[in-house]
Design a protein around this motif. Sequence first.
Motif: not given
Length: 260
Positions: A46, A49-51, A57, A90-91, A94-95, A97-98
């Motif tokens: 994850v 993928s988030l860059k 990082s 982190l999730p 991710e959420y 951005k999604a």
Amino acid sequence: MRKRLVSTALLIVIITPGALAQSPPESPGDKTGASIAAEATRLKGVLTSLKLSDADSETYAGHFSRVERARQSGHVFLSLFLLHPSAATLPAIEYQKAKADVSKGGLEALEREWSRLGGELAEKERRLTAAPASRAPLVVQAILERALTQVQPHYQSGRLYGEQWTVEAGLFYLGRSKAQLEFALFCRSLDAGASGAAPSLRSLAPELEELEREVMQAYRRLGVADQDNTFIRINASLKVAQDLEREHRFGGALLQYLEV
């Protein structure tokens, strides 16, 4: 000061082998350690993928290194404890951005997503209310409780932050609510049955009241430059402990109290 030193020592005892959260030195067949390693690997994916920025990082990479060192040293429950912050954040990013379509849709779209997610969270919370196959070690249950108690506050904050700040901020908190619940479910899934009698835990209301007084006294002594960040962090941690206490999740309250 002495009480806080004792609390720190007790926290270390609880989450490392040899006490309430005892875990034998890890062996190749250790299912709990393997599950934690697999979850850490998933979260590393994850992160990639988030860059995120190089600085962010590197910070998360350092967190994962500590998780792995603890696990390889046989401190399996310590590795779980160290994994929680990354698993909750982190999730969530991710959420966020999604959900670019929600960001474009504004507050109305956020309200629809808030309602949809509420149903999803309710269903998953029902899974956690089912009796587990075996009693978990105290520290696993405490980490689970601490994650679970933060689900609804983050969920409600998602709507408030969206209304008062930005839709993106609201989505982040909705993502955190989902991530906290997923981590609680992960803790429940671990094959880490406890041995011996369940420890007897009590309310920490007197200790939490005393700690709140100490925090307020320290706040008044701090200079203006130090008050905001220090006090916000400590006060947020204390509030989680108080929420756990009100919900009679005494294992989680103890862990949170020791960490404040």
